[in-house]
Design a protein around this motif. Structure first.
Motif, PDB file in Angstrom:
ATOM      1  N   ILE A 101       0.864  -1.184   0.000  1.00 54.69           N
ATOM      2  CA  ILE A 101       0.000   0.000   0.000  1.00 54.69           C
ATOM      3  C   ILE A 101       0.901   1.234   0.000  1.00 54.69           C
ATOM      4  CG2 ILE A 101      -1.813   1.244   1.234  1.00 54.69           C
ATOM      5  CD1 ILE A 101      -2.717  -1.491   0.203  1.00 54.69           C
ATOM      6  N   ASP A 102       0.677   2.137  -0.956  1.00 58.11           N
ATOM      7  CA  ASP A 102       1.620   3.242  -1.131  1.00 58.11           C
ATOM      8  C   ASP A 102       1.329   4.474  -0.286  1.00 58.11           C
ATOM      9  OD1 ASP A 102      -0.590   4.220  -2.460  1.00 58.11           O
ATOM     10  OD2 ASP A 102       0.359   4.343  -4.435  1.00 58.11           O
ATOM     11  N   HIS A 103       0.231   4.461   0.486  1.00 56.98           N
ATOM     12  CA  HIS A 103      -0.048   5.583   1.391  1.00 56.98           C
ATOM     13  C   HIS A 103      -0.942   5.080   2.521  1.00 56.98           C
ATOM     14  CE1 HIS A 103      -1.292   9.492   2.957  1.00 56.98           C
ATOM     15  NE2 HIS A 103      -0.328  10.029   2.215  1.00 56.98           N
ATOM     16  N   LYS A 104      -0.649   5.528   3.725  1.00 56.27           N
ATOM     17  CA  LYS A 104      -1.396   5.012   4.879  1.00 56.27           C
ATOM     18  C   LYS A 104      -2.883   5.346   4.821  1.00 56.27           C
ATOM     19  CE  LYS A 104      -0.686   8.817   8.187  1.00 56.27           C
ATOM     20  NZ  LYS A 104      -0.098   9.184   9.488  1.00 56.27           N
ATOM     21  N   ASP A 105      -3.258   6.412   4.081  1.00 58.23           N
ATOM     22  CA  ASP A 105      -4.676   6.749   3.981  1.00 58.23           C
ATOM     23  C   ASP A 105      -5.475   5.657   3.274  1.00 58.23           C
ATOM     24  OD1 ASP A 105      -4.191   9.093   5.287  1.00 58.23           O
ATOM     25  OD2 ASP A 105      -4.314  10.371   3.501  1.00 58.23           O
ATOM     26  N   LYS A 106      -4.800   4.835   2.478  1.00 57.26           N
ATOM     27  CA  LYS A 106      -5.478   3.741   1.785  1.00 57.26           C
ATOM     28  C   LYS A 106      -5.581   2.477   2.633  1.00 57.26           C
ATOM     29  CE  LYS A 106      -3.960   4.715  -2.987  1.00 57.26           C
ATOM     30  NZ  LYS A 106      -3.156   4.125  -4.085  1.00 57.26           N
TER      31      LYS A 106
END
Length: 378
Positions: free
Chosen positions: A144-149
């Motif tokens: 996952i490339d960003h924690k918001d995802k």
């Protein structure tokens, strides 16, 4: 005064990279029983805490862990290489390995665990159910490339629970009895604290607040002890699918990895486009989980569509395989994804084990299939 909320750092990783953790049981070939030979096997293989071949809670299990890969095929070849090493060491010792959610007949409570502070805490806390954890799973990590995802993908994957579980169901027998379930492992695993379905969260701060409360209550010592069926793995920058039973063949391993990777990428793309993702009511997710554990591929999945509240799982799976094909093509796992249709048509492991006969015959089949490229057809 209350201290500032706990911070759980999420280390972003390359989007939709994949890693596999494959738990395998060790059996004595003469008796067919589980045997606590993991220390011997691990020493002979050069296994260890951070090595590709690792110990698990019980001494009759080993775990094979892949590196991080861009394609499912590369991840599966990684674990297959290490499986061959385990089998090379095990064979002269009269040992075999089995990829299944449960051993068909060995008594769970007779299996010794590893000693150590972390395992001692687990044993004390889980009591009776901890002594029943002679179970093996397949875990798939997706980058996952960003924690918001991370939490949208976690919730999104949980929505697809029945498909992710049904293709891996491999534990119909338990201590010599046909349980009637396709995945007895699922029913056992959810008895432990912090296990089970993820709570519906969408913001990372919610997860941090949840982890802090568990820490304050003494339920966990680190966030990694949150053992949801689908969970964010902050240390690795992944979402981890833990729904599946251990499977015997490399094609089945590749299939669940591909399905996980494609579902995760599907949710990620939707979220990146408009900051939304589809979820289902928790009661519905829970019911679909039970149905898949009970009936496997023969389950009927509840949908949010009021015009058609139930769909045969096989039919729903076929629809999703078609919808995910362009995603699989982009990720290089089209063949691995397509194998789910083969399993639907010719039988997942629980079906093949029952067709073989009783628990003894099921074990012989599992020993023959584990590490093969494809299953024996019914």
């Amino acid at each position: 005064m209350r201290s500032r909320q706990m911070q759980v750092d999420f280390a972003p990783s390359e989007q939709s990279t994949v890693g596999i953790e494959w738990e395998l049981a060790i059996v004595d070939l003469a008796s067919g029983e589980l045997t606590p030979a993991a220390p011997t096997v691990l020493q002979a293989c050069g296994g260890g805490e951070d090595a590709p071949i690792r110990k698990e809670y019980l001494q009759d299990m080993v775990e094979i862990v892949s590196g991080v890969h861009r394609t499912v095929a590369a991840a599966v070849e990684d674990v297959a290489h290490h499986l061959r090493e385990v089998q090379r060491v095990a064979a002269p010792l009269g040992l075999g390995v089995v990829g299944a959610g449960t051993h068909p007949f060995s008594p769970a409570s007779a299996q010794p665990r590893f000693e150590g502070p972390r395992y001692d805490v687990v044993a004390e806390r889980t009591g009776y159910w901890g002594r029943r954890m002679a179970i093996c799973g397949t875990h798939v990590h997706v980058g996952i490339d960003h924690k918001d995802k991370a939490l949208p993908v976690t919730t999104g994957l949980a929505r697809f629970y029945p498909y992710l579980l049904a293709i891996t169901c491999s534990s119909p027998f338990w201590e010599g009895e046909d349980t009637g379930y396709a995945s007895q492992r699922t029913m056992l695993f959810q008895q432990l604290p912090t296990n089970g379905l993820p709570y519906p969260m969408s913001r990372w701060t919610e997860f941090e607040a949840y982890a802090e409360e568990l820490l304050e209550c003494g339920m966990i010592s680190v966030p990694g002890e949150i053992r949801w069926d689908v969970r964010p793995s902050p240390r690795f920058g992944t979402v981890e699918n833990r729904t599946g039973d251990a499977v015997p063949t490399l094609a089945e391993l590749a299939c669940v990895a591909a399905l996980t990777q494609c579902f995760a990428e599907h949710v990620s793309r939707t979220y990146s486009r408009d900051q939304t993702y589809e979820s289902l009511p928790p009661w519905l997710v829970r019911e679909n989980k039970w149905r898949a554990a009970r009936y496997g591929l023969d389950a009927h999945v509840i949908t949010p569509n009021r015009l058609r509240r139930e769909v045969p799982l096989r039919e729903g799976l076929a629809q999703w395989l078609e919808r995910l094909t362009p995603v699989a093509r982009d990720l290089g796992c089209e063949d691995e994804l397509r194998f789910a249709a083969e399993l639907s048509a010719h039988g997942a492991s629980y079906e093949r084990q029952r067709a073989a006969g009783g628990p003894q015959e099921a074990l012989r089949l599992l020993l023959d299939e584990t590490g093969r490229r494809t299953p024996f057809r019914r």
